[in-house]
Enzyme design. Structure first.
Site, PDB file in Angstrom:
ATOM      1  N   ILE A 234      70.404  48.597  10.160  1.00 33.39           N
ATOM      2  CA  ILE A 234      69.848  47.274  10.421  1.00 33.39           C
ATOM      3  C   ILE A 234      69.636  47.059  11.766  1.00 33.39           C
ATOM      4  O   ILE A 234      70.480  46.895  12.615  1.00 33.39           O
ATOM      5  CB  ILE A 234      71.109  46.085   9.881  1.00 33.39           C
ATOM      6  CG1 ILE A 234      71.551  46.602   8.588  1.00 33.39           C
ATOM      7  CG2 ILE A 234      70.313  44.700  10.325  1.00 33.39           C
ATOM      8  CD1 ILE A 234      72.861  45.704   8.211  1.00 33.39           C
ATOM      9  N   ARG A 235      68.393  46.614  12.276  1.00 37.51           N
ATOM     10  CA  ARG A 235      67.993  46.618  13.463  1.00 37.51           C
ATOM     11  C   ARG A 235      68.777  47.665  14.271  1.00 37.51           C
ATOM     12  O   ARG A 235      69.259  47.369  15.410  1.00 37.51           O
ATOM     13  CB  ARG A 235      68.244  45.212  14.224  1.00 37.51           C
ATOM     14  CG  ARG A 235      67.335  44.309  13.308  1.00 37.51           C
ATOM     15  CD  ARG A 235      67.555  42.635  13.878  1.00 37.51           C
ATOM     16  NE  ARG A 235      66.921  42.634  15.233  1.00 37.51           N
ATOM     17  CZ  ARG A 235      67.282  42.190  16.300  1.00 37.51           C
ATOM     18  NH1 ARG A 235      68.598  41.507  16.196  1.00 37.51           N
ATOM     19  NH2 ARG A 235      66.816  42.004  17.462  1.00 37.51           N
TER      20      ARG A 235
ATOM     21  N   HIS B 288      75.340  51.778   9.183  1.00 41.57           N
ATOM     22  CA  HIS B 288      76.523  50.969   8.976  1.00 41.57           C
ATOM     23  C   HIS B 288      77.460  51.531   7.843  1.00 41.57           C
ATOM     24  O   HIS B 288      77.189  50.891   6.482  1.00 41.57           O
ATOM     25  CB  HIS B 288      76.217  49.420   8.281  1.00 41.57           C
ATOM     26  CG  HIS B 288      75.832  48.648   9.569  1.00 41.57           C
ATOM     27  ND1 HIS B 288      76.626  47.688  10.155  1.00 41.57           N
ATOM     28  CD2 HIS B 288      74.591  48.334  10.295  1.00 41.57           C
ATOM     29  CE1 HIS B 288      76.102  47.175  11.522  1.00 41.57           C
ATOM     30  NE2 HIS B 288      74.727  47.675  11.087  1.00 41.57           N
TER      31      HIS B 288
ATOM     32  N   CYS C 131      76.369  51.034  15.076  1.00 39.51           N
ATOM     33  CA  CYS C 131      75.223  50.086  15.559  1.00 39.51           C
ATOM     34  C   CYS C 131      75.352  49.455  17.042  1.00 39.51           C
ATOM     35  O   CYS C 131      75.400  49.926  17.931  1.00 39.51           O
ATOM     36  CB  CYS C 131      74.928  49.079  14.307  1.00 39.51           C
ATOM     37  SG  CYS C 131      73.161  48.725  14.255  1.00 39.51           S
TER      38      CYS C 131
ATOM     39  N   ARG D 251      68.102  49.965  22.259  1.00 43.14           N
ATOM     40  CA  ARG D 251      68.334  48.785  21.465  1.00 43.14           C
ATOM     41  C   ARG D 251      67.008  48.640  20.271  1.00 43.14           C
ATOM     42  O   ARG D 251      65.882  48.808  21.032  1.00 43.14           O
ATOM     43  CB  ARG D 251      68.563  47.557  22.028  1.00 43.14           C
ATOM     44  CG  ARG D 251      69.880  47.640  22.913  1.00 43.14           C
ATOM     45  CD  ARG D 251      70.218  46.098  23.317  1.00 43.14           C
ATOM     46  NE  ARG D 251      70.070  45.220  22.242  1.00 43.14           N
ATOM     47  CZ  ARG D 251      69.703  43.794  22.401  1.00 43.14           C
ATOM     48  NH1 ARG D 251      69.100  43.382  23.546  1.00 43.14           N
ATOM     49  NH2 ARG D 251      69.948  43.145  21.318  1.00 43.14           N
TER      50      ARG D 251
ATOM     51  N   GLU E 132      80.347  51.112   6.957  1.00 42.09           N
ATOM     52  CA  GLU E 132      81.140  50.010   6.266  1.00 42.09           C
ATOM     53  C   GLU E 132      80.654  49.032   5.198  1.00 42.09           C
ATOM     54  O   GLU E 132      81.232  48.255   4.403  1.00 42.09           O
ATOM     55  CB  GLU E 132      81.848  48.917   7.265  1.00 42.09           C
ATOM     56  CG  GLU E 132      80.940  47.967   7.790  1.00 42.09           C
ATOM     57  CD  GLU E 132      79.873  48.532   8.849  1.00 42.09           C
ATOM     58  OE1 GLU E 132      79.663  49.899   8.974  1.00 42.09           O
ATOM     59  OE2 GLU E 132      79.021  47.388   9.327  1.00 42.09           O
TER      60      GLU E 132
ATOM     61  N   GLY F  20      76.821  44.324  14.721  1.00 40.53           N
ATOM     62  CA  GLY F  20      76.570  42.961  14.987  1.00 40.53           C
ATOM     63  C   GLY F  20      75.532  42.663  15.876  1.00 40.53           C
ATOM     64  O   GLY F  20      74.414  43.350  15.868  1.00 40.53           O
ATOM     65  N   GLU F  21      75.597  41.852  16.922  1.00 41.74           N
ATOM     66  CA  GLU F  21      74.749  41.633  18.044  1.00 41.74           C
ATOM     67  C   GLU F  21      75.439  42.019  19.303  1.00 41.74           C
ATOM     68  O   GLU F  21      76.381  41.397  19.752  1.00 41.74           O
ATOM     69  CB  GLU F  21      74.411  40.140  18.009  1.00 41.74           C
ATOM     70  CG  GLU F  21      73.314  39.788  18.883  1.00 41.74           C
ATOM     71  CD  GLU F  21      72.002  40.780  18.743  1.00 41.74           C
ATOM     72  OE1 GLU F  21      71.570  41.027  17.498  1.00 41.74           O
ATOM     73  OE2 GLU F  21      71.408  41.371  19.594  1.00 41.74           O
ATOM     74  N   SER F  22      74.748  43.207  19.972  1.00 40.52           N
ATOM     75  CA  SER F  22      75.478  43.789  21.141  1.00 40.52           C
ATOM     76  C   SER F  22      75.416  42.814  22.155  1.00 40.52           C
ATOM     77  O   SER F  22      76.470  42.845  23.045  1.00 40.52           O
ATOM     78  CB  SER F  22      74.921  45.105  21.394  1.00 40.52           C
ATOM     79  OG  SER F  22      73.475  44.937  21.675  1.00 40.52           O
TER      80      SER F  22
HETATM   81  N1  GLN Z   1      69.887  45.101  17.015  1.00 31.95           N
HETATM   82  C1  GLN Z   1      71.411  44.851  17.328  1.00 31.95           C
HETATM   83  C2  GLN Z   1      71.817  44.943  18.751  1.00 31.95           C
HETATM   84  O1  GLN Z   1      71.031  44.966  19.589  1.00 31.95           O
HETATM   85  C3  GLN Z   1      72.510  45.947  16.551  1.00 31.95           C
HETATM   86  C4  GLN Z   1      72.271  45.539  15.183  1.00 31.95           C
HETATM   87  C5  GLN Z   1      73.366  46.031  14.090  1.00 31.95           C
HETATM   88  O2  GLN Z   1      74.427  46.173  14.791  1.00 31.95           O
HETATM   89  N2  GLN Z   1      73.427  46.221  12.946  1.00 31.95           N
HETATM   90  O3  GLN Z   1      72.856  44.448  19.272  1.00 31.95           O
END
Ligand code: GLN
Length: 195
Positions: free
Chosen positions: A138-139, A174, A81, A110, A176, A49-51
Site C-alpha cells: 500500500i503506497r 503489510h 511499510c 517513499r 498483518e 501508516g503515514e510515516s
Molecule cells: N506511503 C506511506 C509513507 O510514506 C507508507 C504507506 C504504508 O505504510 N502503507 O509513510
C-alpha cells in the site's frame, strides 16, 4: 507458546492488526503509546501508516532517543511499510521534518511505485518460509540500498521488499493484513530469538 514481550508502536496506522497476530502466536503484545512502555520489551513493531504523521508524533512524545536507546540495549525492531521508512538511516523523498530513526543501515524511498500501481498484491518467495507469502503493498516504499551484512529475505521483481540485519527486520508490505502469521512467527522466533 512464544515467551516474549513485544510492543507495537500505537501512534498512528495499522497497529491493532499486529497485536492480534502476536497474540494469536501466544506472545504478549502491548500497544505502546508512551516511551516508558518500551521498558522490558524484547521487540518492537513500527507499523505501516503515514510515516510523516508517525514521525511527528514520535517527536511530540520523545520516542526517537528512547527507541534508539532500547535498541542499543538489545530490543529487536521490525518496521512494516511506513515503519521500514522510519527505521532506515536515509530516506529519499523525505519531508524536511521527517527524521529517520537511523537503526538500519539502508536507503528507503517513499511512495516509490508511483500512482498507477501505488497499491497491489503479489505472491512473494520469502527466505526461511516454506511457501509463498501474499504481500499486500500500500503506497509502499522501495529499499534502494542495504548494507553488506544485511540478508535480503525477499524481492518483488528485482526490488528488495524484505530485509533482515541482525535484530532488525524491514518489510515494505503489510503481513498483518493477510491473516498469515508466518512473518510474525519469523520475527518472534528468529529475529528476537537471535538477539
Ligand atoms: N506511503 C506511506 C509513507 O510514506 C507508507 C504507506 C504504508 O505504510 N502503507 O509513510
Amino acid at each position: 507458546m512464544v515467551d516474549v514481550r513485544v510492543g507495537v508502536l500505537a501512534l498512528q496506522g495499522a497497529f491493532r492488526e499486529h497485536i492480534l497476530d502476536l497474540e494469536g502466536l501466544g506472545a504478549s503484545a502491548l500497544a505502546v503509546r508512551l516511551p516508558d512502555q518500551l521498558a522490558g520489551l524484547d521487540g518492537l513493531i513500527i507499523p505501516g501508516g503515514e510515516s510523516t504523521a508517525i514521525a511527528k508524533l514520535m517527536r511530540t512524545y520523545d520516542f526517537y532517543d528512547a527507541i534508539r536507546a532500547r535498541h542499543a540495549e538489545g530490543m529487536a525492531v521490525w518496521g512494516t511499510c511506513a515503519g521500514a521508512i522510519l527505521m532506515a538511516t536515509e530516506i529519499t523523498d523525505a519531508r524536511p521534518d521527517q527524521e529517520p530513526l537511523g537503526l538500519m543501515e539502508a536507503t528507503v524511498r517513499r511512495n516509490a511505485y508511483g500512482r498507477q500501481i501505488d497499491s497491489f498484491e503479489a505472491d512473494l518467495d520469502i527466505a526461511h518460509l516454506d511457501a509463498p507469502f501474499r504481500g499486500v503493498f500500500i503506497r509502499a516504499p522501495l529499499i534502494e540500498r542495504v548494507s553488506d551484512h544485511a540478508e535480503v529475505l525477499a524481492r518483488h521483481g528485482d526490488q528488495i521488499v524484505a530485509v533482515r540485519d541482525g535484530d532488525l527486520l524491514a518489510t515494505t508490505f503489510h503481513p498483518e493484513l493477510t491473516g498469515d502469521p508466518r512473518v510474525h512467527r519469523y520475527f518472534l522466533e528468529r529475529v528476537i530469538g537471535a538477539s
